[in-house]
Enzyme design. Structure first.
Site, PDB file in Angstrom:
ATOM      1  N   THR A 176      83.254  58.910  22.081  1.00 10.72           N
ATOM      2  CA  THR A 176      83.066  58.271  23.385  1.00 10.72           C
ATOM      3  C   THR A 176      82.896  59.314  24.481  1.00 10.72           C
ATOM      4  O   THR A 176      83.407  60.421  24.368  1.00 10.72           O
ATOM      5  CB  THR A 176      84.310  57.393  23.664  1.00 10.72           C
ATOM      6  OG1 THR A 176      84.279  56.310  22.763  1.00 10.72           O
ATOM      7  CG2 THR A 176      84.373  56.881  25.080  1.00 10.72           C
ATOM      8  N   GLY A 206      86.520  47.547  22.214  1.00 10.24           N
ATOM      9  CA  GLY A 206      87.687  48.432  22.349  1.00 10.24           C
ATOM     10  C   GLY A 206      88.150  48.543  23.797  1.00 10.24           C
ATOM     11  O   GLY A 206      87.918  47.643  24.612  1.00 10.24           O
ATOM     12  N   ASP A 207      88.784  49.665  24.112  1.00  6.38           N
ATOM     13  CA  ASP A 207      89.348  49.858  25.457  1.00  6.38           C
ATOM     14  C   ASP A 207      88.320  50.285  26.498  1.00  6.38           C
ATOM     15  O   ASP A 207      88.523  50.071  27.701  1.00  6.38           O
ATOM     16  CB  ASP A 207      90.432  50.944  25.380  1.00  6.38           C
ATOM     17  CG  ASP A 207      89.859  52.288  24.908  1.00  6.38           C
ATOM     18  OD1 ASP A 207      89.112  52.293  23.907  1.00  6.38           O
ATOM     19  OD2 ASP A 207      90.136  53.311  25.543  1.00  6.38           O
ATOM     20  N   GLY A 230      90.711  52.630  20.174  1.00  7.55           N
ATOM     21  CA  GLY A 230      90.721  51.638  21.238  1.00  7.55           C
ATOM     22  C   GLY A 230      91.781  50.560  21.150  1.00  7.55           C
ATOM     23  O   GLY A 230      92.334  50.139  22.169  1.00  7.55           O
TER      24      GLY A 230
END
Ligand code: ASP
Length: 310
Positions: A176, A206-207, A230
């Protein structure tokens, strides 16, 4: 006028010197430096932190080395579903997209949600329709095809589990990308963009696009962009937790980061890290994994680039 500062990450994980070639290391360092330059060249002219964060992330999204934009990992059914978010610390405005496909720069789409819609968070087909309306740049499937990522999917399928962006030689890595910045006007901004996790199920989020988990910015406290597993970062509400520890407990950025990354996340098994910057321009780049691709630049100071723990 305040001094500007900027930090970026290209993902955390098991990044070991032993599995790195000199050539590969150079390519990563160059990509990180290019992203810093993309943001710094705006900040140096008095530009806004939001623009610097978006420019730095676009540079990383356009590079196949990272799990975002062009280099996004494959889902279980061989597609690319990308998530991104951006937040302005000045007025707490934010924009986010989840599960978007064929978008060249998801971070710019997230910003468009913030600036051109009445919403904060758009997902899937609705987000794609919005992207068409605002003339976002779409790319065909083959633009996102990166052989190494395809090989990762085959590996992950063999093991029948969702795997974090690791390479074929089993190096575990979360690719990421993210950026945080403070501009000369004292305004903070943060953004994050990802392809998620290799072999993730269609629709898994995910986050990264969740404001408060993967991304958060508030001029009163800090700007944060996360990378890691995440599911754990979501449950720990990582980015907002750091801001809260500063706002309500009066902790320094460093102390707040230490508690969340080195203690709270570790206790629940959440591997990863983050980049953080406070209203005074202090920078913290903590991670509890083996390494994290990271770089930072403060006005008038040397560029810092790091990959490994030491
Ligand atoms: N946090 C991202 C996710 O779980 C993965 C990463 O940081 O690479 O989707």
């Amino acid at each position: 006028m305040r001094k500007f500062a900027l930090a970026i990450h290209g993902g955390a994980g098991t990044i070991l010197r032993s599995s790195m070639t000199a050539e590969k290391e150079l390519a990563y360092k160059q990509a990180l430096e290019d992203a810093i330059i993309a943001g710094e060249s705006l900040l140096i002219k008095g530009g806004r932190s939001m623009d610097a964060v978006e420019a730095a992330i676009r540079s990383l999204e356009n590079n196949p080395l990272f799990n975002a934009g062009k280099g996004a990992v494959f889902t279980n059914d061989g597609k690319h579903e990308m998530d991104a978010s951006i937040m302005n610390g000045k007025d707490l405005m934010a924009g986010a997209v989840a599960s978007v496909q064929n978008i060249k720069n998801p971070i710019s789409l997230a910003r468009a949600v913030m600036e051109k819609s009445e919403h904060v968070f758009m997902a899937g087909i609705g987000a794609q329709e919005f992207a068409k309306k605002i003339n976002a740049e779409f790319m065909p499937d083959d633009y996102f095809f990166v052989q190494q990522r395809f090989d990762q999917l085959q590996e992950a399928k063999k093991e029948d589990k969702m795997i974090l962006d690791h390479t074929v030689d089993k190096e575990k890595k979360f690719g990421t990308v993210g950026a945080v910045a403070i501009d000369q006007h004292g305004n903070l901004a943060a953004g994050t963009s990802t392809g998620g996790m290799t072999n993730k199920k269609h629709g898994r989020v995910g986050d990264t696009p969740v404001i408060g988990s993967g991304t958060y910015a508030n001029n009163k406290t800090c700007a944060i962009s996360c990378t890691g597993h995440g599911e754990f970062f979501l449950r720990a509400v990582v980015a907002y937790d750091i801001s809260c520890l500063m706002e309500y407990k009066g902790l320094s950025l460093k102390k707040a980061c230490d508690i969340v990354v080195m203690d709270k996340l570790v206790k629940i098994g959440g591997e990863g890290g983050l980049i953080a910057l406070d209203a005074k321009g202090n920078i913290e780049l903590p991670f509890n994994s083996e390494g994290m691709y990271r770089a930072s630049k403060k006005e008038g100071e040397e560029l810092f680039i790091g990959i490994y723990k030491d």
